[in-house]
Scaffold this motif. Structure first.
Motif, mmCIF file in Angstrom:
data_model
loop_
_atom_site.group_PDB
_atom_site.id
_atom_site.type_symbol
_atom_site.label_atom_id
_atom_site.label_comp_id
_atom_site.label_asym_id
_atom_site.label_seq_id
_atom_site.Cartn_x
_atom_site.Cartn_y
_atom_site.Cartn_z
ATOM 1 N N ILE A 158 -23.144 -68.195 37.886
ATOM 2 C CA ILE A 158 -23.725 -66.864 37.730
ATOM 3 C C ILE A 158 -22.922 -66.063 36.715
ATOM 4 C CG2 ILE A 158 -24.332 -64.711 38.902
ATOM 5 C CD1 ILE A 158 -24.576 -66.315 41.503
ATOM 6 N N VAL A 159 -23.628 -65.510 35.739
ATOM 7 C CA VAL A 159 -23.003 -64.626 34.742
ATOM 8 C C VAL A 159 -23.521 -63.212 34.982
ATOM 9 C CG1 VAL A 159 -22.722 -64.110 32.293
ATOM 10 C CG2 VAL A 159 -22.874 -66.496 33.047
ATOM 11 N N LEU A 160 -22.612 -62.299 35.247
ATOM 12 C CA LEU A 160 -22.940 -60.884 35.419
ATOM 13 C C LEU A 160 -22.543 -60.135 34.158
ATOM 14 C CD1 LEU A 160 -21.869 -59.778 39.030
ATOM 15 C CD2 LEU A 160 -24.179 -59.762 38.069
ATOM 16 N N MET A 161 -23.513 -59.523 33.489
ATOM 17 C CA MET A 161 -23.227 -58.746 32.283
ATOM 18 C C MET A 161 -23.581 -57.283 32.531
ATOM 19 S SD MET A 161 -24.426 -61.148 29.136
ATOM 20 C CE MET A 161 -26.100 -60.541 29.218
ATOM 21 N N GLY A 162 -22.797 -56.387 31.933
ATOM 22 C CA GLY A 162 -23.117 -54.980 32.118
ATOM 23 C C GLY A 162 -22.196 -54.071 31.349
ATOM 24 N N GLN A 163 -22.458 -52.795 31.461
ATOM 25 C CA GLN A 163 -21.654 -51.764 30.826
ATOM 26 C C GLN A 163 -20.334 -51.603 31.579
ATOM 27 O OE1 GLN A 163 -24.266 -48.303 30.552
ATOM 28 N NE2 GLN A 163 -25.941 -49.619 29.885
ATOM 29 N N PRO A 164 -19.377 -50.855 31.036
ATOM 30 C CA PRO A 164 -18.077 -50.708 31.708
ATOM 31 C C PRO A 164 -18.178 -50.228 33.142
ATOM 32 C CG PRO A 164 -17.934 -49.871 29.475
ATOM 33 C CD PRO A 164 -19.387 -50.192 29.717
ATOM 34 N N GLU A 165 -19.257 -49.514 33.468
ATOM 35 C CA GLU A 165 -19.430 -49.050 34.846
ATOM 36 C C GLU A 165 -19.487 -50.206 35.843
ATOM 37 O OE1 GLU A 165 -21.043 -45.942 32.087
ATOM 38 O OE2 GLU A 165 -21.199 -48.127 32.279
ATOM 39 N N LEU A 166 -19.866 -51.395 35.368
ATOM 40 C CA LEU A 166 -19.919 -52.546 36.261
ATOM 41 C C LEU A 166 -18.530 -52.866 36.804
ATOM 42 C CD1 LEU A 166 -21.362 -54.960 37.571
ATOM 43 C CD2 LEU A 166 -21.050 -56.222 35.435
ATOM 44 N N ARG A 167 -17.515 -52.754 35.963
ATOM 45 C CA ARG A 167 -16.148 -52.993 36.425
ATOM 46 C C ARG A 167 -15.770 -52.012 37.517
ATOM 47 N NH1 ARG A 167 -12.373 -53.152 31.195
ATOM 48 N NH2 ARG A 167 -13.389 -51.138 30.906
ATOM 49 N N ASP A 168 -16.153 -50.739 37.323
ATOM 50 C CA ASP A 168 -15.851 -49.721 38.333
ATOM 51 C C ASP A 168 -16.578 -50.031 39.643
ATOM 52 O OD1 ASP A 168 -14.386 -48.440 36.359
ATOM 53 O OD2 ASP A 168 -16.057 -47.148 35.768
ATOM 54 N N ARG A 169 -17.831 -50.457 39.528
ATOM 55 C CA ARG A 169 -18.618 -50.769 40.718
ATOM 56 C C ARG A 169 -17.963 -51.889 41.519
ATOM 57 N NH1 ARG A 169 -23.805 -50.643 40.834
ATOM 58 N NH2 ARG A 169 -23.419 -51.180 43.028
ATOM 59 N N LEU A 170 -17.475 -52.900 40.815
ATOM 60 C CA LEU A 170 -16.915 -54.066 41.493
ATOM 61 C C LEU A 170 -15.556 -53.772 42.125
ATOM 62 C CD1 LEU A 170 -17.951 -56.870 38.990
ATOM 63 C CD2 LEU A 170 -18.916 -56.410 41.243
ATOM 64 N N ASN A 171 -14.974 -52.617 41.795
ATOM 65 C CA ASN A 171 -13.725 -52.220 42.450
ATOM 66 C C ASN A 171 -13.976 -51.569 43.798
ATOM 67 O OD1 ASN A 171 -11.899 -53.134 40.499
ATOM 68 N ND2 ASN A 171 -12.151 -51.286 39.259
ATOM 69 N N ASP A 172 -15.245 -51.364 44.135
ATOM 70 C CA ASP A 172 -15.604 -50.813 45.442
ATOM 71 C C ASP A 172 -15.088 -51.750 46.555
ATOM 72 O OD1 ASP A 172 -17.305 -50.420 47.897
ATOM 73 O OD2 ASP A 172 -18.194 -48.854 46.655
ATOM 74 N N HIS A 173 -14.456 -51.163 47.546
ATOM 75 C CA HIS A 173 -13.881 -51.968 48.630
ATOM 76 C C HIS A 173 -14.936 -52.834 49.310
ATOM 77 C CE1 HIS A 173 -11.094 -53.063 51.824
ATOM 78 N NE2 HIS A 173 -12.004 -52.719 52.723
ATOM 79 N N GLY A 174 -16.158 -52.309 49.402
ATOM 80 C CA GLY A 174 -17.224 -53.054 50.063
ATOM 81 C C GLY A 174 -17.672 -54.285 49.293
ATOM 82 N N LEU A 175 -17.266 -54.397 48.027
ATOM 83 C CA LEU A 175 -17.652 -55.545 47.206
ATOM 84 C C LEU A 175 -16.473 -56.484 46.943
ATOM 85 C CD1 LEU A 175 -19.936 -53.712 44.612
ATOM 86 C CD2 LEU A 175 -20.682 -55.211 46.472
ATOM 87 N N ARG A 176 -15.433 -56.362 47.764
ATOM 88 C CA ARG A 176 -14.223 -57.148 47.511
ATOM 89 C C ARG A 176 -14.481 -58.654 47.605
ATOM 90 N NH1 ARG A 176 -14.199 -54.927 52.386
ATOM 91 N NH2 ARG A 176 -13.562 -56.118 54.244
ATOM 92 N N GLN A 177 -15.432 -59.079 48.466
ATOM 93 C CA GLN A 177 -15.722 -60.515 48.553
ATOM 94 C C GLN A 177 -16.303 -61.030 47.241
ATOM 95 O OE1 GLN A 177 -17.286 -62.334 52.237
ATOM 96 N NE2 GLN A 177 -17.647 -60.233 52.925
ATOM 97 N N LEU A 178 -17.164 -60.231 46.626
ATOM 98 C CA LEU A 178 -17.728 -60.616 45.331
ATOM 99 C C LEU A 178 -16.662 -60.572 44.256
ATOM 100 C CD1 LEU A 178 -19.957 -61.253 43.324
ATOM 101 C CD2 LEU A 178 -20.609 -58.832 43.361
ATOM 102 N N ARG A 179 -15.879 -59.505 44.233
ATOM 103 C CA ARG A 179 -14.853 -59.358 43.197
ATOM 104 C C ARG A 179 -13.877 -60.532 43.217
ATOM 105 N NH1 ARG A 179 -13.276 -54.870 44.702
ATOM 106 N NH2 ARG A 179 -11.389 -55.411 45.837
ATOM 107 N N GLN A 180 -13.514 -60.999 44.415
ATOM 108 C CA GLN A 180 -12.561 -62.104 44.520
ATOM 109 C C GLN A 180 -13.137 -63.414 44.014
ATOM 110 O OE1 GLN A 180 -11.544 -62.034 48.674
ATOM 111 N NE2 GLN A 180 -10.385 -60.116 48.508
#
Length: 271
Positions: A158-180
């Motif tokens: 899976i390739v996730l592409m996006g604007q810089p806001e995507l990085r901020d979104r992925l820092n959300d604690h609720g998305l830590r499983q995805l970020r890891q």
């Protein structure tokens, strides 16, 4: 309108993501290699971010062109959907018939497809553009799709592409499983001033230009000052500047013609 005057075979500065015109700056080459590495080494998740107009989608299309025939790909350009719609859109992009399936059934169809792909020695890639627009629920659904795996390998890259806001979104604690799970990341930065000059020359060359038209150094400096090295903005200015040059019957695109292009683009800009 100006193509015949300048002897060009096609418009050099359209804003559509045509991989034919892709200019491999150092950063674009690095981004491309990160994408290719993440996919071919089956890293599961790859993240590519960059400012609006930085060239992410063009890179993506170039990647799709260069992947071998042993890869099956799906490209989602507009992910602003419900979770059910997103899963169905992904299945349909892979050519699967899920018209009468609910979400669980659709995921099962995708899983069967991925297993068949593996049995046939094929790889499967999902690319999602505009990832910053995905809600947390949708990002979680994408993560769940990445769980489709065997004991020793991921079935879906899976390739996730996006604007810089995507990085901020992925820092959300609720998305830590995805970020890891994202092990390959790259942020695509704008062109430098020397790269911008090479970029303009590259696109003119691809369009059949043979030294004509010619952008002067002050003109390129003015384009850089306006665009800050964002390729889409460079294209917009250069296109208008070529039109201004055609009106003036000038092969030399100088500071003043770029200023005229900027005034036409912005209306009230001090150019």
């Amino acid at each position: 309108m100006y193509l015949e005057y300048y002897g060009l075979s096609e418009p050099p500065f359209t804003i559509t993501p045509n991989p034919k015109f892709l200019f491999y700056s150092v950063k674009h080459r690095e981004a491309f290699n990160h994408l290719l590495y993440g996919i071919k080494e089956r890293k599961g998740f790859v993240q590519l971010t960059g400012e609006v107009g930085a060239g992410k989608t063009t890179l993506c299309r170039a990647l799709l062109e260069q992947l071998p025939d042993t890869f099956s790909t799906a490209l989602i350009l507009n992910p602003v959907l419900s979770a059910d719609q997103l899963v169905r859109a992904i299945a349909m992009e892979f050519g699967l018939d899920v018209r009468r399936c609910d979400r669980l059934e659709t995921v099962a169809v995708i899983n069967d497809f991925l297993l068949r792909q593996m049995a046939e020695g094929r790889e499967t890639v999902l690319i999602i553009d505009e990832g910053q627009d995905l809600t947390n629920d949708l990002l979680e659904q994408v993560r769940l799709l990445s769980n489709l795996e065997t004991d020793d390998r991921k079935l879906l890259q899976i390739v996730l592409m996006g604007q810089p806001e995507l990085r901020d979104r992925l820092n959300d604690h609720g998305l830590r499983q995805l970020r890891q799970r994202i092990t390959v990341r790259y942020h695509l930065k704008p062109l430098t001033k020397p790269e911008l000059a090479q970029y303009v020359q590259h696109r003119l060359h691809v369009s059949g230009g043979n030294g004509v038209p010619y952008f002067t150094r002050p003109a390129l400096w003015r384009i850089f000052n306006y665009s800050k090295g964002i390729p889409r903005l460079v294209n917009a200015v250069c296109d208008k500047a070529l039109l201004a040059g055609y009106v003036q019957q000038s092969d030399r695109i100088d500071w003043h013609l770029v200023g005229r292009a900027l005034r036409e683009l912005e209306g009230n800009i001090d150019a």
